[in-house]
Design an enzyme around this catalytic site. Structure first.
Site, PDB file in Angstrom:
ATOM      1  N   ASP A 262      34.381  35.980  44.359  1.00 34.78           N
ATOM      2  CA  ASP A 262      34.149  36.328  42.961  1.00 34.78           C
ATOM      3  C   ASP A 262      33.107  37.353  43.244  1.00 34.78           C
ATOM      4  OD1 ASP A 262      34.923  35.805  40.042  1.00 34.78           O
ATOM      5  OD2 ASP A 262      32.550  36.102  40.201  1.00 34.78           O
ATOM      6  N   ASN A 270      28.622  46.455  35.031  1.00 36.02           N
ATOM      7  CA  ASN A 270      29.356  47.171  33.984  1.00 36.02           C
ATOM      8  C   ASN A 270      28.379  47.440  32.793  1.00 36.02           C
ATOM      9  OD1 ASN A 270      31.843  47.551  34.938  1.00 36.02           O
ATOM     10  ND2 ASN A 270      32.629  45.524  34.181  1.00 36.02           N
ATOM     11  N   ASP A 279      34.046  50.111  38.669  1.00 34.30           N
ATOM     12  CA  ASP A 279      35.348  50.239  39.320  1.00 34.30           C
ATOM     13  C   ASP A 279      35.006  50.688  40.720  1.00 34.30           C
ATOM     14  OD1 ASP A 279      36.551  49.757  36.901  1.00 34.30           O
ATOM     15  OD2 ASP A 279      36.975  51.698  36.669  1.00 34.30           O
ATOM     16  N   GLU A 305      37.269  40.380  38.526  1.00 29.94           N
ATOM     17  CA  GLU A 305      36.513  40.567  39.660  1.00 29.94           C
ATOM     18  C   GLU A 305      36.402  39.586  40.934  1.00 29.94           C
ATOM     19  OE1 GLU A 305      33.955  38.628  36.478  1.00 29.94           O
ATOM     20  OE2 GLU A 305      35.468  40.056  36.572  1.00 29.94           O
TER      21      GLU A 305
END
Length: 399
Positions: A262, A270, A279, A305
């Site tokens: 993770d 973000n 991304d 993620e």
């Protein structure tokens, strides 16, 4: 109209249906070129059957017979071209076309030999056998992984080559192939020959159709199971392929481990740097997994993620080392779009399949180990020693 005439008409319509079927498949991206060549092959087959049906109308059948021979041989060459494109082999156009020219001249030359001469019959049939053998070589030389349908196709190609080579002897046993080309369709040999042609032609066509349809369906399945951003398997695809890999490992009696990762503080990336940078982080980690994974490993993006990789033939200790290496290497990678000094990290959970455990149990334990890693400060590895065991300390990392 005799029995051989009826079979010729049937073959004509069957060839048309097969050509239409291959053209229908040609609308798909997968196998498009192969399908077009195979469709062209059966269009030529239609022309051949029409020519055979028309031969009795000619007083001098020498040129029509040679033309029919050349058209049918060209159909086998087009078929070979389709197979070559399907199996990723360079089509041997130059030698096949040269062979077409030489064989056609040879058939024209033997027209002066006695009608039932073995040499004359061989000149007609051996070129077809050679082209079927060429098709067999094309499929056999492919580096693509071959399944049951591909092996069955090779078997039918070999049998078809044998039946072409044996036709002169079949003709001899059945009283020949007529006193002249016009009387051919009235002979017992014509009935047997056209029937054999129908059986093998239809078998080869249906196998080629089935193989192309299999590839189209496999491509559609692959697209439905692939995550667009990471180009890894999505959760659905990962679970299906992981269960298959796990089942193979169990049957072989080898260990299998699961690693779940993770990305740490991904929401913060973000929020601070934008979703485009997020991304890029996902793409970078996915690319890293693809490079680190062996051919028999199965990797996927199973959440926003969250990633997973199943490692057949790998025990818990080796899987933990894999996770530690991945954690360390990814933490050192610069990411485009992020500050040059910024480094991303990931947390890992590792579990090895226990006896009598199913995939869902393995996934649950690896996920629990991952949450322990995140609770221990992230950027570390935690392992699950077993369904009822106590959690071991990591060999490195934070926490």
């Amino acid at each position: 109209m005799g029995s051989a005439d009826i079979i010729l008409v049937i073959n004509l319509f069957v060839a048309g249906l097969l050509a239409a079927s291959f053209m229908t498949l040609a609308i798909h991206e997968v196998g498009r070129v192969a399908a077009r060549w195979l469709a062209f092959s059966y269009m030529l087959g239609m022309a051949y059957f029409a020519a055979e049906f028309a031969i009795p109308a000619f007083d001098d059948a020498r040129l029509p017979v040679v033309a029919a021979f050349a058209v049918f041989l060209a159909a086998t060459i087009a078929f070979n071209g389709g197979l070559a494109h399907k199996y990723g082999v360079a089509p041997p156009w130059a030698p096949m076309l040269f062979f077409l020219a030489v064989a056609s001249v040879g058939v024209f030359t033997v027209q002066d030999l006695p009608r039932h001469s073995l040499t004359r019959m061989m000149a007609y049939q051996l070129p077809y056998a050679a082209m079927q053998s060429t098709a067999l070589i094309i499929v056999g030389s492919s580096r693509q992984r071959r399944g049951r349908l591909d092996h069955l196709l090779m078997t039918v190609l070999a049998a078809s080559a044998i039946q072409f080579a044996s036709k002169p002897f079949i003709a001899g046993a059945l009283g020949g192939w007529g006193a002249n080309p016009q009387s051919y369709v009235q002979t017992s040999y014509a009935l047997v020959s056209q029937s054999l042609g129908t059986v093998f032609g239809l078998a080869l066509a249906l196998l080629a159709l089935a193989i192309l349809v299999r590839d189209v369906l496999a491509e559609a399945t692959s697209k439905s199971e692939t995550d667009v951003l990471s180009r890894l398997l999505n959760r659905r695809g990962f679970e299906r392929h992981a269960e298959l890999a796990m089942g193979d490992a169990v049957r072989q009696g080898v260990p299998v481990a699961l690693v779940i990762a993770d990305l740490d503080h991904f929401k913060g990336i973000n929020d601070s740097y934008g979703h485009a940078c997020g991304d890029l982080v996902i793409e970078t980690f996915a690319g890293f997994l693809r490079e680190a994974a062996a051919e028999h490993h199965v990797a996927g993006r199973i959440g926003g993620e969250e990633f997973a990789i199943i490692l057949p033939g790998t025990n818990l200790a080796a899987a933990r080392l894999f996770a530690e290496g991945a954690r360390s290497a990814f933490g050192a990678l610069p990411i485009d779009g992020l500050p040059i000094e910024y480094r991303c990290s990931a947390s890992f959970g590792v579990a090895e399949l226990a006896a009598e455990e199913d995939f869902s149990g393995l996934l649950r334990r690896a996920d629990e180990a991952l949450y322990q890693a995140k609770g221990a400060g992230r950027d570390c590895v935690r392992v699950s020693p077993g369904p009822t065991g106590r959690q071991k300390k990591p060999i490195s990392g934070k926490g």
